[in-house]
Design a protein around this motif. Structure first.
Motif, PDB file in Angstrom:
ATOM      1  N   PRO A 197       3.299  18.282  -9.936  1.00 60.35           N
ATOM      2  CA  PRO A 197       4.634  17.518 -10.421  1.00 60.35           C
ATOM      3  C   PRO A 197       5.189  18.155 -11.935  1.00 60.35           C
ATOM      4  O   PRO A 197       6.310  18.070 -12.116  1.00 60.35           O
ATOM      5  CB  PRO A 197       4.036  16.158 -10.172  1.00 60.35           C
ATOM      6  N   PHE A 198       4.124  18.701 -12.663  1.00 59.14           N
ATOM      7  CA  PHE A 198       4.450  18.958 -14.148  1.00 59.14           C
ATOM      8  C   PHE A 198       5.049  20.205 -14.216  1.00 59.14           C
ATOM      9  O   PHE A 198       5.898  20.355 -14.969  1.00 59.14           O
ATOM     10  CB  PHE A 198       3.313  19.008 -14.969  1.00 59.14           C
ATOM     11  N   VAL A 199       5.127  21.069 -12.975  1.00 62.29           N
ATOM     12  CA  VAL A 199       5.663  22.297 -13.162  1.00 62.29           C
ATOM     13  C   VAL A 199       6.583  22.613 -11.909  1.00 62.29           C
ATOM     14  O   VAL A 199       7.383  23.699 -12.146  1.00 62.29           O
ATOM     15  CB  VAL A 199       4.562  23.434 -13.283  1.00 62.29           C
ATOM     16  N   ASP A 200       6.403  22.109 -10.938  1.00 60.27           N
ATOM     17  CA  ASP A 200       7.242  22.317  -9.635  1.00 60.27           C
ATOM     18  C   ASP A 200       8.599  21.773  -9.922  1.00 60.27           C
ATOM     19  O   ASP A 200       8.884  20.577 -10.436  1.00 60.27           O
ATOM     20  CB  ASP A 200       6.647  21.843  -8.461  1.00 60.27           C
ATOM     21  N   THR A 201       9.596  22.438  -9.455  1.00 62.31           N
ATOM     22  CA  THR A 201      10.963  21.958  -9.498  1.00 62.31           C
ATOM     23  C   THR A 201      11.562  21.708  -7.968  1.00 62.31           C
ATOM     24  O   THR A 201      12.679  21.403  -7.772  1.00 62.31           O
ATOM     25  CB  THR A 201      11.830  22.581 -10.226  1.00 62.31           C
ATOM     26  N   ARG A 202      10.812  22.033  -6.968  1.00 64.77           N
ATOM     27  CA  ARG A 202      11.284  21.879  -5.681  1.00 64.77           C
ATOM     28  C   ARG A 202      11.609  20.874  -5.208  1.00 64.77           C
ATOM     29  O   ARG A 202      11.094  19.765  -5.291  1.00 64.77           O
ATOM     30  CB  ARG A 202       9.973  22.675  -4.789  1.00 64.77           C
ATOM     31  N   LEU A 203      12.672  20.670  -4.606  1.00 58.87           N
ATOM     32  CA  LEU A 203      13.240  19.538  -4.084  1.00 58.87           C
ATOM     33  C   LEU A 203      12.882  19.337  -2.376  1.00 58.87           C
ATOM     34  O   LEU A 203      12.847  20.469  -1.650  1.00 58.87           O
ATOM     35  CB  LEU A 203      14.758  19.300  -4.214  1.00 58.87           C
ATOM     36  N   ILE A 204      12.494  18.310  -1.718  1.00 53.80           N
ATOM     37  CA  ILE A 204      12.253  18.182  -0.451  1.00 53.80           C
ATOM     38  C   ILE A 204      13.529  18.293   0.457  1.00 53.80           C
ATOM     39  O   ILE A 204      13.257  18.516   1.739  1.00 53.80           O
ATOM     40  CB  ILE A 204      11.376  17.056  -0.194  1.00 53.80           C
ATOM     41  N   CYS A 205      14.655  17.959  -0.351  1.00 55.14           N
ATOM     42  CA  CYS A 205      15.999  18.134   0.485  1.00 55.14           C
ATOM     43  C   CYS A 205      16.944  18.381  -0.911  1.00 55.14           C
ATOM     44  O   CYS A 205      16.619  18.691  -1.916  1.00 55.14           O
ATOM     45  CB  CYS A 205      16.561  16.970   1.399  1.00 55.14           C
ATOM     46  N   GLU A 206      18.277  17.976  -0.522  1.00 52.77           N
ATOM     47  CA  GLU A 206      19.269  18.338  -1.305  1.00 52.77           C
ATOM     48  C   GLU A 206      19.061  17.647  -2.875  1.00 52.77           C
ATOM     49  O   GLU A 206      19.321  18.358  -3.770  1.00 52.77           O
ATOM     50  CB  GLU A 206      20.525  17.701  -0.782  1.00 52.77           C
ATOM     51  N   TYR A 221       0.868  -1.195   0.010  1.00 54.13           N
ATOM     52  CA  TYR A 221      -0.054  -0.176  -0.099  1.00 54.13           C
ATOM     53  C   TYR A 221       0.927   1.280  -0.055  1.00 54.13           C
ATOM     54  O   TYR A 221       1.700   1.199   0.781  1.00 54.13           O
ATOM     55  CB  TYR A 221      -0.940  -0.097   1.166  1.00 54.13           C
ATOM     56  N   ILE A 222       0.777   1.947  -1.009  1.00 51.26           N
ATOM     57  CA  ILE A 222       1.544   3.294  -0.890  1.00 51.26           C
ATOM     58  C   ILE A 222       0.865   4.499  -0.636  1.00 51.26           C
ATOM     59  O   ILE A 222      -0.347   4.765  -0.978  1.00 51.26           O
ATOM     60  CB  ILE A 222       1.918   3.439  -2.589  1.00 51.26           C
ATOM     61  N   LYS A 223       1.583   5.357   0.116  1.00 51.92           N
ATOM     62  CA  LYS A 223       1.060   6.398   0.977  1.00 51.92           C
ATOM     63  C   LYS A 223       2.187   7.623   0.723  1.00 51.92           C
ATOM     64  O   LYS A 223       3.385   7.556   0.751  1.00 51.92           O
ATOM     65  CB  LYS A 223       0.633   6.587   2.199  1.00 51.92           C
ATOM     66  N   GLU A 224       1.793   8.818   0.158  1.00 56.40           N
ATOM     67  CA  GLU A 224       2.795  10.026  -0.146  1.00 56.40           C
ATOM     68  C   GLU A 224       3.224  10.431   1.458  1.00 56.40           C
ATOM     69  O   GLU A 224       2.403  10.483   2.373  1.00 56.40           O
ATOM     70  CB  GLU A 224       2.212  11.107  -0.873  1.00 56.40           C
ATOM     71  N   SER A 225       4.490  10.685   1.705  1.00 54.70           N
ATOM     72  CA  SER A 225       5.232  11.441   2.596  1.00 54.70           C
ATOM     73  C   SER A 225       5.414  13.150   2.377  1.00 54.70           C
ATOM     74  O   SER A 225       5.055  13.792   2.895  1.00 54.70           O
ATOM     75  CB  SER A 225       6.435  10.644   3.060  1.00 54.70           C
ATOM     76  N   ALA A 226       6.332  12.941   1.300  1.00 55.21           N
ATOM     77  CA  ALA A 226       6.631  14.361   0.889  1.00 55.21           C
ATOM     78  C   ALA A 226       6.666  14.248  -0.522  1.00 55.21           C
ATOM     79  O   ALA A 226       7.376  13.673  -1.139  1.00 55.21           O
ATOM     80  CB  ALA A 226       7.829  14.723   1.435  1.00 55.21           C
ATOM     81  N   THR A 227       5.984  15.313  -1.111  1.00 57.77           N
ATOM     82  CA  THR A 227       5.744  15.381  -2.550  1.00 57.77           C
ATOM     83  C   THR A 227       5.615  16.900  -2.937  1.00 57.77           C
ATOM     84  O   THR A 227       5.308  17.786  -2.270  1.00 57.77           O
ATOM     85  CB  THR A 227       4.656  14.715  -3.022  1.00 57.77           C
TER      86      THR A 227
END
Length: 271
Positions: free
Chosen positions: A246-255, A236-242
């Protein structure tokens, strides 16, 4: 009053106070704590030490309010492996909710390990064994980098940081048939370790791992899902940090990670 009876009383009290806003205010205070600053949480009668307020607040919510790690004990297996224990909120959760289990916890970062160790002593957790080591594919020393919060990883450098030298041990040495729950949150190394363990993962009744997607490397989530499925697990899959877009964002959740995905694996008979 025993610690676990006190814990149940506290949970009822916390739930009641949460409705009144007290816990929300306390977690808000902690979340606003200056990053990478040591403090103490007052959500329990005993002080819980933390080194990163936002991480504590988020983890507390996931564990003690959402019950993200809740599982049905098998009745025969009595070991919980906590790989990537950090400050020890997960250790506290496992110890109090599964008092008949033995929790074996791994945390390689020496500064964070000292906080973990203090919390285990403060709460008098007798069913816990701590290892100041990383889980890996073999016994060796490794270069370790950390963001000072919940993120520490092997071989992936944070900007302008000198690595720490840590000890690593094979997860396979601990992955016996007595493992009821395997939690593995090791900031990108889960791919290497899970694949190395291979068929031995069948020894665990329940597996939780957090998949970290490195934008500079090949995506391997599909390979890990295929692995656990081939071993008879339902996942079972659940998002943690996303990313929100997604098509336009380039933010990274860390390095170097653009998303973190929680994966829960359990045998079909658990349904």
């Amino acid at each position: 009053m025993g610690l676990r009876k006190e814990f149940r009383r506290l949970k009822r009290s916390i739930s009641s106070r949460f409705n009144a806003g007290d816990i929300k205010l306390e977690l808000g205070r902690i979340a606003d704590y200056k990053h990478f600053t040591v403090g103490y949480a007052h959500v329990f009668d005993k002080p819980f030490k933390f080194h990163h307020g936002p991480s504590f607040a988020e983890s507390y919510h996931e564990l003690f309010e959402t019950d993200i790690y809740r599982f049905k004990p098998s009745g025969t297996s009595r070991t919980i492996l906590d790989c990537g224990a950090n400050m020890g909120l997960s250790v506290l959760y496992f110890s109090l909710n599964y008092p008949e289990h033995h929790i074996i916890a791994f945390e390689p970062d020496p500064e964070i390990f000292s906080i973990l160790e203090e919390n285990v002593k403060t709460f008098g957790l007798k069913n816990v064994t701590l290892h100041q080591k990383a889980v890996w594919t073999k016994t060796e020393t490794l270069k370790f980098y950390t963001d000072g919060g919940m993120g520490g990883r092997i071989g992936n450098e944070y900007a302008h940081q000198e690595p720490k030298i840590i000890d690593a041990v094979p997860l396979l040495d601990f992955l016996t048939e007595d493992v009821d729950f395997l939690k593995i949150d090791i900031e990108g190394a889960e791919d290497t370790v899970l694949k190395y363990c291979g068929k031995s993962l069948q020894n665990a009744n329940h597996i939780f791992f957090e998949y970290h997607n490195n934008v500079n490397s090949k995506q391997t989530l599909h390979e890990l899902l295929a692995l656990v499925e081939s071993l008879g697990f339902h996942y079972y899959i659940k998002e943690s940090a996303t990313r929100k877009r997604p098509f336009v964002d380039t933010r990274l959740i860390c390095e170097s990670f653009d998303m973190a995905i929680n994966v829960f694996c359990y045998k079909q008979q658990d349904n």
